[in-house]
Design an enzyme around this catalytic site. Structure first.
Site, short mmCIF file in Angstrom:
data_model
loop_
_atom_site.label_atom_id
_atom_site.label_comp_id
_atom_site.label_asym_id
_atom_site.label_seq_id
_atom_site.Cartn_x
_atom_site.Cartn_y
_atom_site.Cartn_z
N CYS A 52 -30.97 -17.13 16.40
CA CYS A 52 -32.35 -17.62 16.21
C CYS A 52 -33.42 -16.85 16.60
CB CYS A 52 -32.26 -18.92 17.10
SG CYS A 52 -32.18 -18.68 18.91
N CYS A 54 -35.61 -17.07 19.02
CA CYS A 54 -35.88 -17.02 20.25
C CYS A 54 -34.89 -16.16 20.94
CB CYS A 54 -36.16 -18.32 21.09
SG CYS A 54 -34.34 -19.39 21.27
#
Length: 146
Positions: A52, A54
Protein backbone atom coordinates in the site's frame (compact mmCIF):
# COMPACT_ATOMS: atom_id res chain seq x y z
CA UNK A 1 -4.01 -6.44 -19.20
CA UNK A 2 -3.81 -8.93 -16.31
CA UNK A 3 -0.24 -9.69 -17.29
CA UNK A 4 0.67 -6.01 -17.01
CA UNK A 5 -0.91 -5.79 -13.55
CA UNK A 6 0.96 -8.91 -12.39
CA UNK A 7 4.24 -7.55 -13.73
CA UNK A 8 3.63 -4.23 -11.97
CA UNK A 9 2.76 -6.00 -8.71
CA UNK A 10 5.89 -8.18 -8.93
CA UNK A 11 8.04 -5.08 -9.50
CA UNK A 12 6.40 -3.32 -6.55
CA UNK A 13 6.96 -6.29 -4.23
CA UNK A 14 10.56 -6.73 -5.42
CA UNK A 15 11.27 -3.03 -4.81
CA UNK A 16 9.65 -3.12 -1.36
CA UNK A 17 11.69 -6.19 -0.36
CA UNK A 18 14.89 -4.62 -1.69
CA UNK A 19 14.29 -1.47 0.35
CA UNK A 20 14.05 -3.52 3.54
CA UNK A 21 17.08 -5.65 2.65
CA UNK A 22 19.16 -2.53 1.97
CA UNK A 23 18.51 -1.11 5.43
CA UNK A 24 19.31 -4.36 7.24
CA UNK A 25 15.97 -6.02 7.93
CA UNK A 26 15.91 -9.81 7.68
CA UNK A 27 13.13 -11.14 5.42
CA UNK A 28 11.07 -13.84 7.12
CA UNK A 29 9.31 -15.79 4.38
CA UNK A 30 8.53 -19.12 6.04
CA UNK A 31 7.00 -20.34 9.28
CA UNK A 32 10.43 -21.71 10.25
CA UNK A 33 12.03 -18.28 9.67
CA UNK A 34 9.44 -16.72 11.97
CA UNK A 35 9.90 -19.27 14.73
CA UNK A 36 13.69 -18.89 14.62
CA UNK A 37 13.37 -15.10 14.86
CA UNK A 38 10.87 -15.18 17.72
CA UNK A 39 13.06 -17.56 19.73
CA UNK A 40 15.97 -15.10 19.79
CA UNK A 41 16.79 -13.44 23.08
CA UNK A 42 16.66 -9.66 23.29
CA UNK A 43 14.58 -7.16 21.40
CA UNK A 44 13.29 -7.57 17.86
CA UNK A 45 11.57 -4.95 15.72
CA UNK A 46 9.09 -6.59 13.35
CA UNK A 47 7.92 -4.55 10.38
CA UNK A 48 4.77 -5.92 8.76
CA UNK A 49 5.36 -4.78 5.18
CA UNK A 50 2.77 -4.29 2.44
CA UNK A 51 2.36 -2.82 -1.03
CA UNK A 52 0.00 0.00 0.00
CA UNK A 53 0.99 3.62 -0.41
CA UNK A 54 1.42 4.26 3.30
CA UNK A 55 3.93 1.40 3.47
CA UNK A 56 6.07 2.85 0.69
CA UNK A 57 5.64 6.50 1.56
CA UNK A 58 5.63 6.35 5.36
CA UNK A 59 6.37 2.97 6.98
CA UNK A 60 9.45 1.88 5.04
CA UNK A 61 11.08 5.32 5.35
CA UNK A 62 10.27 5.22 9.08
CA UNK A 63 11.78 1.72 9.32
CA UNK A 64 14.96 3.11 7.80
CA UNK A 65 15.27 6.23 9.93
CA UNK A 66 14.10 4.84 13.29
CA UNK A 67 17.14 2.60 13.63
CA UNK A 68 19.57 5.54 13.54
CA UNK A 69 19.25 6.13 17.25
CA UNK A 70 21.19 5.70 20.49
CA UNK A 71 18.98 2.77 21.48
CA UNK A 72 17.81 0.16 19.03
CA UNK A 73 16.63 -3.45 18.94
CA UNK A 74 19.00 -6.38 18.77
CA UNK A 75 17.24 -7.73 15.67
CA UNK A 76 15.38 -6.22 12.70
CA UNK A 77 12.95 -8.46 10.78
CA UNK A 78 10.11 -8.08 8.32
CA UNK A 79 7.24 -10.20 7.06
CA UNK A 80 5.29 -9.25 3.95
CA UNK A 81 1.52 -9.28 4.40
CA UNK A 82 -0.29 -10.46 1.31
CA UNK A 83 2.86 -12.06 -0.07
CA UNK A 84 4.29 -14.38 2.58
CA UNK A 85 0.89 -15.26 4.00
CA UNK A 86 1.90 -18.24 6.14
CA UNK A 87 4.88 -16.42 7.65
CA UNK A 88 2.77 -13.34 8.37
CA UNK A 89 0.01 -15.41 10.00
CA UNK A 90 2.60 -17.26 12.10
CA UNK A 91 4.20 -14.01 13.24
CA UNK A 92 0.82 -12.54 14.17
CA UNK A 93 0.10 -15.57 16.37
CA UNK A 94 2.90 -14.34 18.64
CA UNK A 95 1.29 -10.93 19.15
CA UNK A 96 -1.57 -12.09 21.38
CA UNK A 97 -5.33 -11.72 21.29
CA UNK A 98 -5.36 -7.94 21.70
CA UNK A 99 -3.40 -7.38 18.49
CA UNK A 100 -5.54 -6.29 15.54
CA UNK A 101 -3.83 -7.40 12.33
CA UNK A 102 -2.84 -4.40 10.25
CA UNK A 103 -0.31 -3.66 7.61
CA UNK A 104 1.88 -1.86 7.56
CA UNK A 105 2.71 -1.93 11.24
CA UNK A 106 5.61 -2.26 13.65
CA UNK A 107 5.77 -4.64 16.59
CA UNK A 108 8.51 -4.65 19.20
CA UNK A 109 9.21 -8.02 20.77
CA UNK A 110 11.28 -8.59 23.89
CA UNK A 111 12.40 -12.19 24.35
CA UNK A 112 9.68 -13.24 21.90
CA UNK A 113 6.80 -11.37 23.61
CA UNK A 114 5.07 -8.33 22.16
CA UNK A 115 5.75 -5.25 24.28
CA UNK A 116 4.77 -2.43 21.90
CA UNK A 117 2.96 -1.79 18.64
CA UNK A 118 2.66 1.00 16.09
CA UNK A 119 -0.41 0.08 14.05
CA UNK A 120 -1.57 1.22 10.66
CA UNK A 121 -3.80 3.87 12.27
CA UNK A 122 -0.60 5.44 13.65
CA UNK A 123 1.07 5.29 10.22
CA UNK A 124 -1.55 6.06 7.56
CA UNK A 125 -2.06 9.81 7.26
CA UNK A 126 0.97 10.61 9.43
CA UNK A 127 4.37 11.81 8.34
CA UNK A 128 7.34 9.41 8.54
CA UNK A 129 9.06 11.39 11.30
CA UNK A 130 6.07 11.10 13.65
CA UNK A 131 6.17 7.33 13.12
CA UNK A 132 9.93 7.38 13.77
CA UNK A 133 9.33 9.24 17.06
CA UNK A 134 6.74 6.64 18.12
CA UNK A 135 9.08 3.76 17.34
CA UNK A 136 12.06 5.42 19.03
CA UNK A 137 9.94 6.07 22.13
CA UNK A 138 9.55 2.31 22.42
CA UNK A 139 13.28 1.86 21.81
CA UNK A 140 13.90 4.20 24.76
CA UNK A 141 11.68 2.06 26.93
CA UNK A 142 12.74 -1.44 25.90
CA UNK A 143 16.09 -1.40 24.06
CA UNK A 144 19.66 -0.96 25.19
CA UNK A 145 22.16 1.62 23.97
CA UNK A 146 24.33 0.61 21.08
Amino acid sequence: MAMDFNMLMNETVTRARSEMDAIGYEQLTTIEDVENAVERAGTTLVMINSVCGCAGGIARPAAQHAIHYDKRPDHLVTVFAGQDKEATAQMRMHFGDEHLPSSPSFILLKDGKMVAEVGRYEIEGHDPMSVVRNIQGYFDEYCKEI
